[in-house]
Design an enzyme around this catalytic site. Structure first.
Site, PDB file in Angstrom:
ATOM      1  N   ALA A 131       0.838  -1.207   0.000  1.00  0.00           N
ATOM      2  CA  ALA A 131       0.000   0.000   0.000  1.00  0.00           C
ATOM      3  C   ALA A 131       0.870   1.253   0.000  1.00  0.00           C
ATOM      4  O   ALA A 131       1.336   1.699   1.053  1.00  0.00           O
ATOM      5  CB  ALA A 131      -0.942  -0.012   1.196  1.00  0.00           C
ATOM      6  N   LEU A 132       1.099   1.787  -1.205  1.00  0.00           N
ATOM      7  CA  LEU A 132       1.973   2.947  -1.368  1.00  0.00           C
ATOM      8  C   LEU A 132       1.195   4.139  -1.932  1.00  0.00           C
ATOM      9  O   LEU A 132       1.265   5.243  -1.397  1.00  0.00           O
ATOM     10  CB  LEU A 132       3.125   2.559  -2.311  1.00  0.00           C
ATOM     11  CG  LEU A 132       4.222   3.577  -2.578  1.00  0.00           C
ATOM     12  CD1 LEU A 132       5.050   3.805  -1.317  1.00  0.00           C
ATOM     13  CD2 LEU A 132       5.167   3.074  -3.689  1.00  0.00           C
ATOM     14  N   GLU A 134      -1.460   6.966  -3.166  1.00  0.00           N
ATOM     15  CA  GLU A 134      -2.564   7.730  -2.567  1.00  0.00           C
ATOM     16  C   GLU A 134      -3.246   8.516  -3.684  1.00  0.00           C
ATOM     17  O   GLU A 134      -2.659   8.715  -4.748  1.00  0.00           O
ATOM     18  CB  GLU A 134      -2.003   8.708  -1.515  1.00  0.00           C
ATOM     19  CG  GLU A 134      -1.358   7.971  -0.361  1.00  0.00           C
ATOM     20  CD  GLU A 134      -0.895   8.907   0.753  1.00  0.00           C
ATOM     21  OE1 GLU A 134      -1.135  10.133   0.664  1.00  0.00           O
ATOM     22  OE2 GLU A 134      -0.308   8.385   1.706  1.00  0.00           O
ATOM     23  N   SER A 139       2.790   8.693  -8.759  1.00  0.00           N
ATOM     24  CA  SER A 139       4.168   8.726  -9.258  1.00  0.00           C
ATOM     25  C   SER A 139       5.093   9.425  -8.263  1.00  0.00           C
ATOM     26  O   SER A 139       6.230   9.011  -8.055  1.00  0.00           O
ATOM     27  CB  SER A 139       4.223   9.463 -10.601  1.00  0.00           C
ATOM     28  OG  SER A 139       3.540   8.715 -11.580  1.00  0.00           O
ATOM     29  N   GLY A 345      -9.056  -9.680 -36.757  1.00  0.00           N
ATOM     30  CA  GLY A 345     -10.177  -8.900 -37.279  1.00  0.00           C
ATOM     31  C   GLY A 345     -11.257  -8.725 -36.221  1.00  0.00           C
ATOM     32  O   GLY A 345     -10.955  -8.551 -35.035  1.00  0.00           O
ATOM     33  N   GLU A 369       3.409   0.341 -10.634  1.00  0.00           N
ATOM     34  CA  GLU A 369       4.820   0.233 -10.226  1.00  0.00           C
ATOM     35  C   GLU A 369       5.719   1.193 -11.009  1.00  0.00           C
ATOM     36  O   GLU A 369       6.840   0.862 -11.376  1.00  0.00           O
ATOM     37  CB  GLU A 369       5.306  -1.224 -10.309  1.00  0.00           C
ATOM     38  CG  GLU A 369       4.666  -2.062  -9.214  1.00  0.00           C
ATOM     39  CD  GLU A 369       5.149  -3.482  -9.167  1.00  0.00           C
ATOM     40  OE1 GLU A 369       6.367  -3.684  -9.256  1.00  0.00           O
ATOM     41  OE2 GLU A 369       4.302  -4.370  -9.040  1.00  0.00           O
TER      42      GLU A 369
HETATM   43  N1  COS Z   1      17.093   2.201  -3.942  1.00  0.00           N
HETATM   44  C1  COS Z   1      17.581   2.720  -2.782  1.00  0.00           C
HETATM   45  N2  COS Z   1      17.486   4.046  -2.470  1.00  0.00           N
HETATM   46  C2  COS Z   1      16.869   4.841  -3.362  1.00  0.00           C
HETATM   47  C3  COS Z   1      16.343   4.360  -4.581  1.00  0.00           C
HETATM   48  C4  COS Z   1      16.481   2.987  -4.854  1.00  0.00           C
HETATM   49  N3  COS Z   1      16.019   2.477  -5.986  1.00  0.00           N
HETATM   50  N4  COS Z   1      15.793   5.399  -5.256  1.00  0.00           N
HETATM   51  C5  COS Z   1      15.973   6.498  -4.507  1.00  0.00           C
HETATM   52  N5  COS Z   1      16.615   6.146  -3.369  1.00  0.00           N
HETATM   53  C6  COS Z   1      17.033   7.057  -2.294  1.00  0.00           C
HETATM   54  C7  COS Z   1      17.879   8.192  -2.859  1.00  0.00           C
HETATM   55  O1  COS Z   1      19.247   7.811  -2.924  1.00  0.00           O
HETATM   56  C8  COS Z   1      17.640   9.294  -1.851  1.00  0.00           C
HETATM   57  O2  COS Z   1      18.432   9.029  -0.698  1.00  0.00           O
HETATM   58  P1  COS Z   1      19.082  10.229   0.156  1.00  0.00           P
HETATM   59  O3  COS Z   1      17.913  11.002   0.705  1.00  0.00           O
HETATM   60  O4  COS Z   1      19.857   9.516   1.199  1.00  0.00           O
HETATM   61  O5  COS Z   1      19.902  11.033  -0.811  1.00  0.00           O
HETATM   62  C9  COS Z   1      16.183   9.078  -1.441  1.00  0.00           C
HETATM   63  O6  COS Z   1      15.897   7.698  -1.724  1.00  0.00           O
HETATM   64  C10 COS Z   1      15.231   9.984  -2.208  1.00  0.00           C
HETATM   65  O7  COS Z   1      15.408   9.728  -3.577  1.00  0.00           O
HETATM   66  P2  COS Z   1      14.987  10.749  -4.739  1.00  0.00           P
HETATM   67  O8  COS Z   1      15.531  12.111  -4.406  1.00  0.00           O
HETATM   68  O9  COS Z   1      15.339  10.132  -6.037  1.00  0.00           O
HETATM   69  O10 COS Z   1      13.390  10.837  -4.541  1.00  0.00           O
HETATM   70  P3  COS Z   1      12.292  11.369  -5.503  1.00  0.00           P
HETATM   71  O11 COS Z   1      11.130  11.779  -4.676  1.00  0.00           O
HETATM   72  O12 COS Z   1      12.853  12.398  -6.439  1.00  0.00           O
HETATM   73  O13 COS Z   1      11.903  10.028  -6.318  1.00  0.00           O
HETATM   74  C11 COS Z   1      11.003   8.758  -8.160  1.00  0.00           C
HETATM   75  C12 COS Z   1      11.389  10.096  -7.557  1.00  0.00           C
HETATM   76  C13 COS Z   1      10.289   9.093  -9.460  1.00  0.00           C
HETATM   77  C14 COS Z   1      12.214   7.899  -8.443  1.00  0.00           C
HETATM   78  C15 COS Z   1      10.085   7.941  -7.201  1.00  0.00           C
HETATM   79  O14 COS Z   1       9.111   8.785  -6.626  1.00  0.00           O
HETATM   80  C16 COS Z   1       9.378   6.801  -7.895  1.00  0.00           C
HETATM   81  O15 COS Z   1       9.960   5.732  -8.144  1.00  0.00           O
HETATM   82  N6  COS Z   1       8.079   7.003  -8.250  1.00  0.00           N
HETATM   83  C17 COS Z   1       7.255   5.978  -8.833  1.00  0.00           C
HETATM   84  C18 COS Z   1       6.592   5.246  -7.757  1.00  0.00           C
HETATM   85  C19 COS Z   1       5.776   4.131  -8.182  1.00  0.00           C
HETATM   86  O16 COS Z   1       6.291   3.178  -8.723  1.00  0.00           O
HETATM   87  N7  COS Z   1       4.474   4.242  -7.886  1.00  0.00           N
HETATM   88  C20 COS Z   1       3.575   3.190  -8.120  1.00  0.00           C
HETATM   89  C21 COS Z   1       3.176   2.618  -6.795  1.00  0.00           C
HETATM   90  S1  COS Z   1       3.223   0.905  -6.715  1.00  0.00           S
HETATM   91  S2  COS Z   1       1.751   0.301  -7.797  1.00  0.00           S
END
Ligand code: COS
Length: 389
Positions: A131-132, A134, A139, A345, A369
């Site tokens: 559950a991620l 909202e 995204s 078709g 995801e």
């Molecule tokens: N593994 C480990 N750590 C990670 C990571 C990963 N894959 N991706 C990011 N992090 C860490 C970063 O290193 C950063 O750490 P620090 O704070 O120590 O520097 C922290 O997490 C924050 O990362 P970031 O600044 O990249 O965060 P953002 O909010 O900019 O992230 C994306 C943006 C787009 C990458 C993220 O929000 C995402 O993946 N969104 C899609 C989510 C998704 O799949 N939603 C569907 C839900 S499931 S159906």
């Protein structure tokens, strides 16, 4: 029979080849000729039981907690999802959610939480959910607002989550909420919430074009013991991203399974359908479609199994590779399925036809995801890091 030559690629070992062969036999026996009724909840419950009895859910958890292998093996997860999706989208869904829904416990759970939940996930006794998302944070995960406040030995959760797969039938949910250690991504924490906990409720079931259990869930002063926290307070974003890194490659594999099935259906149609005194397959336009379908399947497979292999064998973070695999495989599968449907078709858009089902089933994979647009952001970011570092 689908092309199996990819199993000879160097990404796999004999264990993977045996897994693929055994699963093929099981799927042909248990899934190939099964018609699901309209009750997706019961169908999914039955599929979880059946996948558990077959031993396949053991690939969703580490060996110490009833799993098949010492640690989660991306290539096995991908082979499982690819094969199950080729036979039955709901079987793939039921399998995938056991892994995604319990992944945060495998990654960050205490010994006690792992012992309590993971063996039941592996046997099919308990159904898991992740559950991620909202309503205002899909995204942009770090924008979530569902909160948890620490009060003595409990956290109190308030807020809502939506598009939660297995919502309504899950026995437990790995929930990501804002605990406020820092703004944005550094202020999130993950918890296990069991169905039936006071203050937790399923607010609404959501009906989608390829039906599966899906719901909006609510937390109203929902008290969760501190012991149900997954990892440290404030570490939830990383736990979510690490979980997604594993399972994004497996979404690519599921799309690949749908695409392979579409190619099989398209080939059967093209070689049997008579038109203007010849088979559909004798037309060059059909051959061009088949060439595109076969090539896009192989490119998707290469990207998918590269990501899985890198994670398993090199132990590397595969954020970029998993994003590439998910983006290409899901987008290409949509095109492959569309081409197969075109070969049928009018029959192709008829309810109950396999290509019609695949056409509906693939669509959500380009969104959940991490939508394709998010995968592009991730790939560009990682690529830019490469030139600046
Ligand atoms: N593994 C480990 N750590 C990670 C990571 C990963 N894959 N991706 C990011 N992090 C860490 C970063 O290193 C950063 O750490 P620090 O704070 O120590 O520097 C922290 O997490 C924050 O990362 P970031 O600044 O990249 O965060 P953002 O909010 O900019 O992230 C994306 C943006 C787009 C990458 C993220 O929000 C995402 O993946 N969104 C899609 C989510 C998704 O799949 N939603 C569907 C839900 S499931 S159906």
């Amino acid at each position: 029979m689908s092309d199996r030559s990819f199993l000879d690629w160097p990404f796999f070992d004999d264990g993977h080849r045996k897994l693929a062969a055994d699963l093929e036999t099981w799927s042909a026996d248990k899934l190939a000729h099964v018609e699901h009724g309209d009750d997706v909840d019961n169908t999914c419950r039955a599929l979880v039981k059946s996948l558990g009895a077959g031993g396949w859910l053991r690939y969703c958890v580490p060996a110490a907690y009833g799993g098949a292998l010492e640690k989660l093996d991306s290539r096995s997860l991908c082979l499982l999802r690819e094969t199950l999706a080729r036979y039955d989208g709901l079987a793939d869904f039921a399998f995938a959610m056991q892994g995604l829904g319990s992944g945060a416990i495998s990654i960050a759970g205490s010994e006690e939480l792992r012992r309590r939940f993971l063996p039941k996930v592996a046997s099919g006794e308990a159904i898991a959910a992740f559950a991620l998302s909202e309503p205002e944070a899909g995204s942009d995960v770090a924008a979530m607002s569902t909160s948890a406040e620490l009060c003595g030995d409990h956290y109190v959760l308030n807020g809502e989550k939506t598009w939660i797969s297995n919502g309504g039938i899950a026995d437990f949910y790995c929930v990501f909420v804002r605990t406020g250690e820092a703004p944005g991504a550094r202020g999130l924490t993950a918890f296990v919430v069991e169905a039936g906990t006071a203050g937790f409720e399923v607010a609404e079931r959501i009906d989608v074009i390829a039906p599966h259990p899906l719901a909006r869930i609510l937390f109203k002063d929902c008290k969760i013991p501190v012991a149900n926290r997954l990892g440290a307070g404030g570490g939830g974003f990383k736990v979510a991203m690490q979980t997604l890194d594993i399972f994004r490659a497996s979404v690519a594999a599921a799309a690949l399974g749908f695409a392979r099935r579409a190619l099989d259906e398209g080939l059967a149609r093209a070689t049997s359908r008579k038109m203007f005194g010849q088979n559909l397959a004798d037309f060059q336009l059909t051959q061009a479609a088949i060439a595109d379908m076969a090539t896009s399947i192989d490119s998707s497979a290469l990207l998918t199994y590269r990501a899985a292999w890198l994670r398993d064998v090199k132990g590397e973070r595969t954020t970029r590779e998993a994003a590439m695999a998910k983006m290409v495989s899901t987008e290409e599968a949509q095109k492959t399925i569309d081409r197969a449907l075109q070969m049928f078709g009018g029959l192709g858009v008829t309810r109950g036809e396999t290509v019609e089902r695949l056409y509906r089933e693939i669509r959500a994979l380009r969104i959940y995801e991490g939508a394709t647009e998010v995968q592009k952001l991730i790939i560009a970011r990682e690529t830019l890091k490469g030139i600046s570092g």
